[in-house]
Design an enzyme around this catalytic site. Structure first.
Site, PDB file in Angstrom:
ATOM      1  N   HIS A 206      -7.429 -19.829 -33.190  1.00 47.37           N
ATOM      2  CA  HIS A 206      -6.374 -18.685 -32.591  1.00 47.37           C
ATOM      3  C   HIS A 206      -5.227 -19.078 -31.498  1.00 47.37           C
ATOM      4  O   HIS A 206      -4.088 -18.850 -31.232  1.00 47.37           O
ATOM      5  CB  HIS A 206      -7.038 -18.184 -30.773  1.00 47.37           C
ATOM      6  CG  HIS A 206      -7.497 -18.841 -29.874  1.00 47.37           C
ATOM      7  ND1 HIS A 206      -9.312 -19.438 -30.169  1.00 47.37           N
ATOM      8  CD2 HIS A 206      -6.948 -18.893 -28.895  1.00 47.37           C
ATOM      9  CE1 HIS A 206      -9.008 -19.696 -28.830  1.00 47.37           C
ATOM     10  NE2 HIS A 206      -7.938 -19.640 -28.181  1.00 47.37           N
TER      11      HIS A 206
HETATM   12  C1  UD1 Z   1      -4.804 -17.058 -24.960  1.00 46.07           C
HETATM   13  C2  UD1 Z   1      -4.222 -18.271 -23.724  1.00 46.07           C
HETATM   14  C3  UD1 Z   1      -4.932 -19.544 -24.418  1.00 46.07           C
HETATM   15  C4  UD1 Z   1      -6.315 -19.111 -24.539  1.00 46.07           C
HETATM   16  C5  UD1 Z   1      -7.181 -17.745 -26.081  1.00 46.07           C
HETATM   17  C6  UD1 Z   1      -7.717 -16.988 -25.184  1.00 46.07           C
HETATM   18  C7  UD1 Z   1      -1.908 -18.514 -23.002  1.00 46.07           C
HETATM   19  C8  UD1 Z   1      -0.595 -19.516 -23.327  1.00 46.07           C
HETATM   20  N1  UD1 Z   1      -3.326 -18.996 -23.888  1.00 46.07           N
HETATM   21  O1  UD1 Z   1      -3.845 -17.232 -26.124  1.00 46.07           O
HETATM   22  O2  UD1 Z   1      -5.075 -21.015 -23.845  1.00 46.07           O
HETATM   23  O3  UD1 Z   1      -7.238 -20.250 -25.757  1.00 46.07           O
HETATM   24  O4  UD1 Z   1      -6.056 -16.871 -24.873  1.00 46.07           O
HETATM   25  O5  UD1 Z   1      -9.014 -16.399 -25.842  1.00 46.07           O
HETATM   26  O6  UD1 Z   1      -2.446 -18.341 -21.685  1.00 46.07           O
HETATM   27  N2  UD1 Z   1      -3.511  -9.554 -27.508  1.00 46.07           N
HETATM   28  C9  UD1 Z   1      -4.547  -8.082 -27.970  1.00 46.07           C
HETATM   29  N3  UD1 Z   1      -4.975  -7.890 -26.964  1.00 46.07           N
HETATM   30  C10 UD1 Z   1      -5.592  -8.543 -26.110  1.00 46.07           C
HETATM   31  C11 UD1 Z   1      -4.595  -9.776 -25.619  1.00 46.07           C
HETATM   32  C12 UD1 Z   1      -3.904 -10.288 -26.592  1.00 46.07           C
HETATM   33  O7  UD1 Z   1      -3.668  -7.281 -29.415  1.00 46.07           O
HETATM   34  O8  UD1 Z   1      -6.604  -7.935 -25.574  1.00 46.07           O
HETATM   35  C13 UD1 Z   1      -2.304 -10.189 -28.729  1.00 46.07           C
HETATM   36  C14 UD1 Z   1      -0.966  -9.665 -28.508  1.00 46.07           C
HETATM   37  O9  UD1 Z   1      -0.281  -8.897 -30.108  1.00 46.07           O
HETATM   38  C15 UD1 Z   1      -1.072 -10.812 -27.772  1.00 46.07           C
HETATM   39  C16 UD1 Z   1      -1.303 -11.915 -28.579  1.00 46.07           C
HETATM   40  O10 UD1 Z   1      -2.455 -11.255 -28.606  1.00 46.07           O
HETATM   41  O11 UD1 Z   1       0.703 -11.109 -27.515  1.00 46.07           O
HETATM   42  C17 UD1 Z   1      -1.926 -13.119 -27.787  1.00 46.07           C
HETATM   43  O12 UD1 Z   1      -2.124 -13.181 -26.385  1.00 46.07           O
HETATM   44  P1  UD1 Z   1      -1.673 -14.652 -25.601  1.00 46.07           P
HETATM   45  O13 UD1 Z   1      -2.786 -13.874 -24.229  1.00 46.07           O
HETATM   46  O14 UD1 Z   1      -0.201 -14.156 -25.058  1.00 46.07           O
HETATM   47  O15 UD1 Z   1      -2.540 -15.544 -26.340  1.00 46.07           O
HETATM   48  P2  UD1 Z   1      -3.509 -15.956 -27.144  1.00 46.07           P
HETATM   49  O16 UD1 Z   1      -3.140 -16.622 -28.137  1.00 46.07           O
HETATM   50  O17 UD1 Z   1      -5.137 -14.795 -26.751  1.00 46.07           O
HETATM   51  N1  UDP Z   2     -16.510 -15.771 -27.261  1.00 50.66           N
HETATM   52  C1  UDP Z   2     -16.591 -14.243 -26.834  1.00 50.66           C
HETATM   53  N2  UDP Z   2     -16.681 -13.563 -28.311  1.00 50.66           N
HETATM   54  C2  UDP Z   2     -15.934 -14.270 -29.440  1.00 50.66           C
HETATM   55  C3  UDP Z   2     -15.433 -15.490 -29.420  1.00 50.66           C
HETATM   56  C4  UDP Z   2     -15.319 -16.245 -28.095  1.00 50.66           C
HETATM   57  O1  UDP Z   2     -17.800 -14.226 -26.137  1.00 50.66           O
HETATM   58  O2  UDP Z   2     -16.112 -13.154 -30.515  1.00 50.66           O
HETATM   59  C5  UDP Z   2     -16.840 -17.002 -26.081  1.00 50.66           C
HETATM   60  C6  UDP Z   2     -17.343 -18.292 -26.304  1.00 50.66           C
HETATM   61  O3  UDP Z   2     -18.434 -18.431 -26.348  1.00 50.66           O
HETATM   62  C7  UDP Z   2     -16.363 -19.109 -25.049  1.00 50.66           C
HETATM   63  C8  UDP Z   2     -15.525 -18.519 -24.827  1.00 50.66           C
HETATM   64  O4  UDP Z   2     -14.879 -17.013 -25.156  1.00 50.66           O
HETATM   65  O5  UDP Z   2     -17.505 -18.298 -24.586  1.00 50.66           O
HETATM   66  C9  UDP Z   2     -14.364 -19.374 -25.450  1.00 50.66           C
HETATM   67  O6  UDP Z   2     -12.548 -18.330 -25.231  1.00 50.66           O
HETATM   68  P1  UDP Z   2     -11.741 -18.743 -26.267  1.00 50.66           P
HETATM   69  O7  UDP Z   2     -12.284 -19.342 -27.611  1.00 50.66           O
HETATM   70  O8  UDP Z   2     -10.864 -17.583 -26.613  1.00 50.66           O
HETATM   71  O9  UDP Z   2     -10.258 -18.976 -25.263  1.00 50.66           O
HETATM   72  P2  UDP Z   2     -10.422 -21.230 -25.535  1.00 50.66           P
HETATM   73  O10 UDP Z   2     -11.942 -21.645 -25.207  1.00 50.66           O
HETATM   74  O11 UDP Z   2      -9.877 -21.501 -26.607  1.00 50.66           O
HETATM   75  O12 UDP Z   2      -9.269 -20.727 -23.639  1.00 50.66           O
END
Ligand code: UD1
Ligand code: UDP
Length: 366
Positions: A206
């Site tokens: 992601h």
């Molecule tokens: C965010 C965090 C990242 C973290 C990740 C965990 C920031 C800058 N990034 O990235 O550090 O590792 O979360 O998963 O804070 N969206 C949905 N449904 C949701 C949430 C998001 O559809 O419930 C989609 C939307 O189109 C959105 C995109 O995902 O624009 C990205 O979501 P966003 O929270 O901006 O960043 P992440 O890539 O999820």
């Molecule tokens: N995780 C989960 N389901 C998924 C993918 C990740 O429960 O389908 C959990 C994973 O075990 C870990 C956390 O989400 O505890 C990591 O989150 P993510 O990778 O979204 O964010 P990051 O750690 O990169 O910020």
């Protein structure tokens, strides 16, 4: 009593706050409140974790949703500021490195509210990464620091923070992992997906550096195409990544991969079971690099750097970037049984929340 507001917004935050909220609830000194910014909002990215981990429903929900970084951060800041007007917290606790973390710590510090940062001090040294900016900003304005490892302590000291404000407490994510072993082991996800232990690869993706760049996403896709010829690859797809596959027209290539199991994001128990029983994990996640190290499962990180270097130096992790040749080479090394064993870093032992609350209780605020 110390009025503490615990801030969460995105998936990894929920996993980190779960043991901390539980420990704070036991405290006779702290009155904890839980605030959800709404950065993540899909059931599978948010509510499922509250349900499974028994996290109390948020006391406050800011419902900000998705937007550009500037819009999202400013909306969180405005709404959190209004909340602070009413509630007047003594301390704000932020976890990790997401936009919600930085936005709420900025509001707090400008209002003179103490900020405690859990998972402070880790650095990838790559400012192209949005999380690195969030880490640097949050650490530069926080009052109390709770780093997970000694390298993070040293980063904070080099940046001029006072040793007396830095508390090496270990890794809060591992508290959750340890506490949830029973439901993780009881999950029937292997049967559901027709998988055998150690005979599949688990993939998550992601990071914007991988999924927002067509060339990198194509390289990674091609390497998955290669790996799935040797073993099944399970891929719970993050919503950002799902959108990019469609935008870049890569769906067709994925559809053609017979051994690729593409599914929606999973709950914590099912996902934990898949990590624990994988042959190896391919990921660009921060938290998953740590979980694989604790489970002793080989991990190939699809990034050129990591803010968690201890997972490479002590754990089971190696970096491959988005380099197809490197990804395939490392995968084959694992498949041929030629991977380091790894060990668990100090204080990644399930007692981190207790250490944090013990330190917070000693602070003279409130
Ligand atoms: C965010 C965090 C990242 C973290 C990740 C965990 C920031 C800058 N990034 O990235 O550090 O590792 O979360 O998963 O804070 N969206 C949905 N449904 C949701 C949430 C998001 O559809 O419930 C989609 C939307 O189109 C959105 C995109 O995902 O624009 C990205 O979501 P966003 O929270 O901006 O960043 P992440 O890539 O999820
Ligand atoms: N995780 C989960 N389901 C998924 C993918 C990740 O429960 O389908 C959990 C994973 O075990 C870990 C956390 O989400 O505890 C990591 O989150 P993510 O990778 O979204 O964010 P990051 O750690 O990169 O910020």
């Amino acid at each position: 009593m110390i009025k503490v507001v615990n801030v969460v917004g995105a998936r990894p935050n929920f996993i980190k706050i779960s043991p901390l909220m539980a420990e704070m609830k036991k405290s006779k000194v702290i009155t904890p409140l839980l605030l959800h910014t709404g950065q993540h909002y899909d059931y599978s990215m948010s509510e499922s974790f509250f349900k499974e981990l028994g996290i109390p429903s948020p006391d406050v929900h800011l419902n900000v949703g998705s937007a550009s970084h500037a819009k999202q951060v400013s909306l969180i800041m405005q709404k959190f500021d209004q909340f602070c007007d009413k509630y007047q917290p003594d301390m704000v606790v932020v976890v990790g490195d997401v936009n919600s973390t930085m936005a709420c710590s900025l509001v707090a510090v400008k209002r003179g509210i103490k900020v405690a940062h859990i998972e402070a001090g880790i650095r990838s040294w790559d400012r192209r990464m949005p999380e690195e900016v969030n880490r640097i900003v949050t650490d530069s304005i926080s009052d109390y620091f709770f780093p997970p490892s000694q390298d993070a302590v040293e980063n904070l000291l080099h940046e001029g923070h006072d040793q007396k404000d830095i508390f090496l407490v270990g890794n809060i994510m591992i508290d959750t992992l340890k506490q949830q072993q029973l439901p993780i082991d009881s999950s029937d996800v292997l049967e559901k997906l027709d998988l055998e232990p150690r005979k599949y690869t688990l993939l998550t993706l992601h990071r914007p550096s991988n999924v927002d760049h067509a060339e990198n996403l194509r390289n990674i896709t091609e390497s998955i195409g290669h790996i799935q010829k040797q073993m099944k690859v399970v891929f719970p797809v993050h919503p950002r990544t799902h959108t990019r596959f469609q935008e870049f027209g890569i769906e067709k290539e994925l559809d053609a991969m017979k051994n690729l199991i593409r599914i929606a994001p999973l709950g914590y128990f099912e996902f934990g079971k898949l990590v624990k029983n994988a042959s190896f994990v391919l990921t660009d996640s921060g938290g998953i690099q740590e979980e694989t190290t604790v489970y002793g499962v080989p991990c190939i990180t699809l990034r050129e750097n990591t803010e968690r270097p201890i997972t490479v130096s002590k754990g089971t992790n190696e970096l491959a970037g988005a380099d197809k040749t490197k990804i395939i080479e490392l995968s084959e090394k694992i498949i041929s049984g030629n991977w380091k064993k790894g060990s668990v870093p100090p204080m990644w032992d399930g007692e981190t929340a207790l250490r944090i609350v013990t330190e917070l209780e000693k602070l003279e605020i409130g």
